[in-house]
Design an enzyme around this catalytic site. Structure first.
Site, short mmCIF file in Angstrom:
data_model
loop_
_atom_site.label_atom_id
_atom_site.label_comp_id
_atom_site.label_asym_id
_atom_site.label_seq_id
_atom_site.Cartn_x
_atom_site.Cartn_y
_atom_site.Cartn_z
N ARG A 184 0.51 -1.26 0.26
CA ARG A 184 0.08 -0.22 -0.37
C ARG A 184 0.91 1.32 -0.09
O ARG A 184 1.00 1.90 0.58
CB ARG A 184 -1.12 -0.10 1.38
CG ARG A 184 -1.86 -1.16 1.27
CD ARG A 184 -2.29 -0.68 2.94
NE ARG A 184 -3.19 -1.91 2.38
CZ ARG A 184 -3.13 -3.58 2.92
NH1 ARG A 184 -1.84 -4.36 4.05
NH2 ARG A 184 -4.34 -4.47 2.72
N SER A 188 -6.72 -1.52 12.04
CA SER A 188 -6.88 -0.39 11.19
C SER A 188 -6.09 -1.51 9.75
O SER A 188 -4.85 -2.36 9.90
CB SER A 188 -5.36 -0.07 11.71
OG SER A 188 -4.08 -0.08 11.39
N ASP A 189 -6.12 -0.80 8.39
CA ASP A 189 -5.34 -1.23 7.40
C ASP A 189 -4.33 -0.33 7.31
O ASP A 189 -3.75 0.59 8.01
CB ASP A 189 -6.43 -0.50 6.10
CG ASP A 189 -5.82 -1.08 4.69
OD1 ASP A 189 -4.56 -1.73 5.07
OD2 ASP A 189 -6.15 -0.75 3.51
N TRP A 190 -3.32 -0.60 6.68
CA TRP A 190 -1.39 -0.47 7.18
C TRP A 190 -1.72 1.39 7.13
O TRP A 190 -1.58 1.79 5.98
CB TRP A 190 -0.75 -1.17 6.32
CG TRP A 190 -0.97 -2.61 6.95
CD1 TRP A 190 0.84 -2.87 6.93
CD2 TRP A 190 -0.92 -3.68 7.66
NE1 TRP A 190 0.63 -4.20 7.62
CE2 TRP A 190 -0.21 -5.12 7.77
CE3 TRP A 190 -2.35 -3.09 7.62
CZ2 TRP A 190 -0.97 -6.20 8.58
CZ3 TRP A 190 -3.11 -4.76 8.03
CH2 TRP A 190 -2.20 -5.64 8.67
N ALA A 217 -3.49 3.24 7.76
CA ALA A 217 -4.99 3.81 7.95
C ALA A 217 -5.19 4.69 9.71
O ALA A 217 -6.15 5.42 9.08
CB ALA A 217 -5.98 2.58 7.87
#
Length: 996
Positions: free
Chosen positions: A55, A367-369, A371
């Site tokens: 990401r 959390s997303d990385w 985020a």
């Protein structure tokens, strides 16, 4: 590092003060968004091994150029030109932001975010109220009650990017015996690992419409994860939902309908968790495009805001997450984007209100990385685990939690009971999956592979510049077993037959069906001549293999998956040409291969072309995650056309194959809908197969369908329109920012994909649910049976039958988080590793601040306890929503000459005069999917199919009552007061109808 501003230094008592009412950037007041504007990309460690940077946009190393020294005159001229260009660019950008967004001026001048639409919802509901989780929470409470604060922080904070062998790792709670957790992408296989299966993508799974295969794929995926030492799979993906057909990551999900996504996601979760592996459903929520999804990834300091109304949020975007929660999912991943101008991972209405209260989610929110955009406020808003541990910049070792979470608990900013609930949710999920069983989950073993190198030897924390001893990091354990069988079946059943005139399909080993009877008399001089065209039929040019582009971030050779964190390393990839060479009888068929998208034009090629009996053309369209771009595809596709001049190739082949008189079959591999209008009605094009993203068994699965070994039974999980504009304003990706904080209004409400086409009476090329077979089916004798009488609202919410765990609310002693004492050799600190510890001075300062009565500036509304939702009460929401309300039954008969699988689909329409109290009109879609099945029928066989309808299926979200409401039409007579159930084989091929 002393001169560098620490974005986490103001966390804890002096942490984030932003409120969701004012766009919980969750970092505005502590400047978290605006520090580190370079996103610390310069601090990525250089490695000789392959680096799967998740990401983020990789940097390009440019060699310096050397020029002769300019004269004074030329230097001044160039400087003036450069200055003028910079001024002009600045003015243009300013006007775009000012006019386009209507908010650029305010943001640039004042730094204020736009007014938020997401109301506050506090406090965060505690886990442990569901009877299905009772024993797991009981065990978790015993363990957590004996943990130190440092151990609790370890469990809820990742150790940092590339600080473990998996893409996400937590530190252990050593004193109580709780292990590190290993988290790994992704939705279609184990990312960054060797000797694993590359399953078909989610969009292909959705196209199967086969619940059993959805479950089987998830189960096989989990077996491989467990045998690789992975505790949690970062999948399945049910968001993006597919609002925009050109969206870059829609292929990771199952289709553009919430019901289909919900069923497919739930079956996948059940399959994964049947093997004791945690599933992580993602991305919560409304993360529908890649452009501007993250701060700084697209050059802007803030992510896009998806502005969604309450009803659309419940009936569309949050709907499949409700199915996931009901299925018992262990974890939910919150997304990068903002929702109503509040970052999703710091949005208390989403996490506390909708997910944990209304849906009764019992697991943990991850959390997303990167985020997570703030510290204290995200914990208060309902975030339970931050990944990968770093805060606002990749691999910088500066966490928004970690030691800052320890500080925030000591100084009283974060209530002890919130900290305890965070860690309890994680530990309870671990027990719920049975991961305390050391026979299956040995405590002394982590992943047996490294996400960061292919070499056998390496270091366990490659993200740290600290010297480390090399150890075995890749054991090359083969976990594929016979999972290729499942992969092949999913790919075959996920292939959709769009067109079959003649019919030209299925083929035979001897070639064309119409010449099969004369095949035995065919001599070598008059073999059937078949042309294979298109780069998509073959391997990546150059012989570098299917993994030559990192994270599959290019469109070369045959397309097996999209790109990004949702992709895997192919153990192999069977190309279509490989399978076709084996499938055709070489003594009867002569293949002419043109594995390029450049049409052959030499004189000899023209001679061959004019003599071909059949042509197969392979074309594709690729997309993926926004951190990687390929040509003009920056995550999201710029349009819906075939890539690499695929349309022109098809048209040229159709015009020249057999002198323009031979049949042409088109095979499409794509991440989503493509526009077919340039050639679909061309007379020579007799058949079209839409094979989606088939994974490692691509060629074999395609041959199964082409030659009739598998009767095609795939149905479209999205609509194929005649133009991108047909999908309406909501179907358009925002490619250019309309403000410093890009705003995307979901003004279409409930109307995406086929719902939009129905509402505006737009004729698609191929409708949602469409798919042909080599046989034919009929349907009849539809009935509906009432199981429970209609009532407007579900039964009132009951008090929780199971109380959540209770702990002491006393603030832990500072000794809990002080750096351990010991020899330097015994306690060796890794640079950039995220630790929970404070120095004695830091701990003392935290306690002193609390004792002095210094107060954390809590978000607006934090001290107002929100009433519990009547829509909640248990895992999945109010139990009444999941009770059977009615059953619709129908007979399906195979009227053809060969066996095949039918996919009956049930669509529901609300009463035509629908209104809640007959005083206000309620807008409803023309119809919505509310049931499907897949049944295998022999020729002449009839089976009765039954669709079960729950209260939830029959309800809409009443934004005033804030509950799910069924339509009750008291006082009306006749058809206007009836629900209408239609059953057919697509959303526009509805054969029977019943009213209820």
């Amino acid at each position: 590092m002393a001169a560098r501003k620490d974005p986490a230094s103001k966390q804890g008592l002096l942490g984030s003060t932003s409120t969701e009412h004012h766009a919980d950037y969750s970092s505005d007041s502590d400047d978290n968004v605006n520090v580190n504007n370079n996103n610390n990309t310069s601090e990525y460690p250089n490695r000789r091994q392959r680096q799967h940077a998740k990401r983020r946009t990789p940097l390009t190393n440019r060699a310096p150029s050397f020029q002769s020294l300019p004269t004074c005159k030329s230097w001044l001229a160039r400087r003036s030109q450069c200055w003028l260009m910079c001024v002009a660019f600045g003015l243009i950008l300013f006007v775009i932001l000012l006019v386009g967004g209507g908010l650029g001026y305010k943001t640039i001048i004042t730094g204020e975010p736009p007014y938020g639409l997401s109301p506050p919802w506090y406090p965060s509901p505690k886990g442990g109220i569901a009877g299905t989780w009772y024993e797991s929470y009981r065990k978790a409470a015993l363990l957590v009650s004996n943990m130190t604060l440092a151990e609790k922080v370890n469990i809820t904070t990742g150790v940092g990017w590339q600080m473990g062998l998996a893409v996400g790792t937590t530190a252990p709670a050593v004193l109580v015996g709780f292990p590190s957790l290993q988290l790994q992408d992704g939705p279609l296989g184990i990312r960054n690992a060797d000797n694993v299966t590359a399953f078909p993508a989610g969009i292909t799974v959705g196209a199967t419409w086969n619940r059993q295969l959805m479950y089987a794929r998830g189960k096989a995926h989990a077996i491989e994860a467990r045998e690789k030492g992975v505790n949690a799979i970062l999948g399945p993906c049910v968001g993006p939902l597919g609002r925009m057909p050109a969206g870059g990551r829609s292929w990771e999900g199952f289709g553009s309908d919430p019901y289909l996504q919900g069923i497919a996601g739930a079956e996948t979760i059940k399959g994964i968790q049947s093997e004791g592996v945690m599933a992580t459903v993602k991305h919560f929520v409304a993360n529908e495009q890649e452009h501007f999804r993250q701060p700084w990834e697209w050059g802007l300091p803030n992510a896009i805001s998806s502005n969604v109304d309450d009803r659309a949020m419940h009936e569309l975007y949050a709907w499949p997450f409700g199915d996931a929660v009901k299925a018992g999912v262990a974890s939910v991943m919150c997304s990068y984007n903002m929702v109503n101008n509040s970052y999703a991972c710091g949005n208390s209405k989403l996490l506390n209100g909708i997910l944990k209260d209304e849906l009764g989610f019992q697991g943990f929110v991850m959390s997303d990385w990167l985020a997570q955009r703030a510290g204290v406020s995200t914990a208060l808003a309902g975030l339970d685990m931050t990944m990968p541990g770093d805060g606002l910049g990749w691999a910088n070792g500066e966490s928004l939690w970690g030691k800052e979470l320890s500080r925030a608990v000591l100084n009283g900013s974060i209530p002890v009971e919130r900290m305890d609930d965070m860690v309890t949710r994680v530990v309870a999920a671990w027990y719920q999956m049975g991961q305390d069983n050391q026979d299956k989950w040995p405590r002394d073993k982590g992943p047996n592979f490294s996400s960061w190198t292919d070499a056998k030897m390496g270091v366990t924390s490659p993200g740290s510049p600290t010297d480390q001893q090399e150890v075995v990091v890749n054991q090359f354990v083969n976990v594929q077993a016979n999972h290729s069988v499942i992969a092949r079946q999913v790919a075959a059943e996920g292939t959709v037959l769009l067109k079959n005139e003649g019919p030209v399909l299925p083929l035979t080993r001897e070639g064309l069906r119409k010449r099969q009877n004369n095949a035995n008399n065919t001599t070598s001089s008059d073999k059937i001549k078949i042309g294979i065209f298109g780069e998509d039929a073959g391997p990546i040019p150059g012989g570098d293999g299917p993994n030559s582009c990192k994270d599959r971030g290019c469109n070369q050779g045959t397309l097996g998956s999209g790109w990004g964190s949702g992709a895997v390393e192919f153990p192999y990839l069977v190309t279509p040409i490989q399978a076709l060479r084996k499938a055709f009888d070489s003594s009867k068929v002569q293949l002419h291969e043109y594995l390029s998208n450049s049409f052959p034009s030499s004189p000899s090629d023209k001679t061959v072309m004019s003599d071909l009996d059949l042509c197969l053309v392979f074309v594709n369209a690729d997309a993926g995650e926004g951190f990687t771009a390929w040509e003009n595809v920056r995550g999201d596709r710029p349009d819906l056309f075939l890539q690499k001049k695929g349309d022109a190739l098809i048209q040229s082949v159709a015009a020249k194959c057999g002198g323009g008189f031979s049949d042409v079959v088109v095979i499409i591999h794509a991440v989503g809908p493509v526009i077919l209008e340039h050639w679909i009605d061309t007379p020579q094009i007799k058949a079209v197969l839409f094979a989606n993203l088939p994974g490692e068994e691509s060629g074999n699965a395609l041959a199964d369908v082409l030659f009739g070994h598998v009767n095609p039974s795939g149905h479209l999980p999205f609509t194929i329109g005649k133009s991108l504009q047909d999908y309406g304003p909501g179907g358009q990706v925002l490619y250019l920012p309309n403000g410093v904080v890009p705003q995307q209004d979901f003004s279409e409400g409930l109307y995406i994909d086929y719902r939009w086409f129905d509402k505006h009476d737009i004729s698609p090329r191929y409708e949602f649910g469409y798919g042909l077979s080599y046989t034919s089916f009929e349907m009849g004798n539809a009935t509906v049976k009432t199981i429970r009488p209609k009532s407007a609202l579900p039964f009132p919410r009951l008090d929780a039958l199971v109380p959540p765990p209770e702990y002491s609310t006393d603030i832990p002693p500072v000794e809990d988080v002080l750096w351990p004492e010991g020899d330097v050799e015994e306690i060796r600190k890794l640079d950039k590793y995220i630790y929970p510890y404070l120095t004695a001075d830091e701990a003392s300062a935290a306690v002193s601040a609390r004792e002095k009565g210094e107060k954390y500036p809590y978000p607006e509304g934090y001290n107002t306890t929100q009433p519990l939702s009547e829509a909640g009460g248990d895992e999945g929401g109010n139990p009444d929503l999941w009770l059977l309300q009615a059953k619709v039954s129908v007979d399906v008969r195979n009227t053809g000459k060969v066996a095949g699988a039918a996919v009956p689909q049930l669509y529901m329409s609300w009463p035509e005069s629908a209104s809640a109290e007959q005083t206000k009109k309620v807008d409803f879609p023309v119809k919505v999917l509310r049931g499907f099945d897949k049944i295998y029928l022999e020729p002449g066989e009839t089976r009765r199919v039954e669709f079960s309808l729950m209260r939830r299926d029959l309800s809409y979200w009443d934004v005033e009552v804030q509950n799910w409401r069924m339509v009750m039409m008291e006082g009306l007579e006749g058809d206007n007061g009836d629900y209408v159930f239609r059953v057919g084989f697509s959303s526009r091929d509805l054969r029977v109808e019943v009213r209820w």
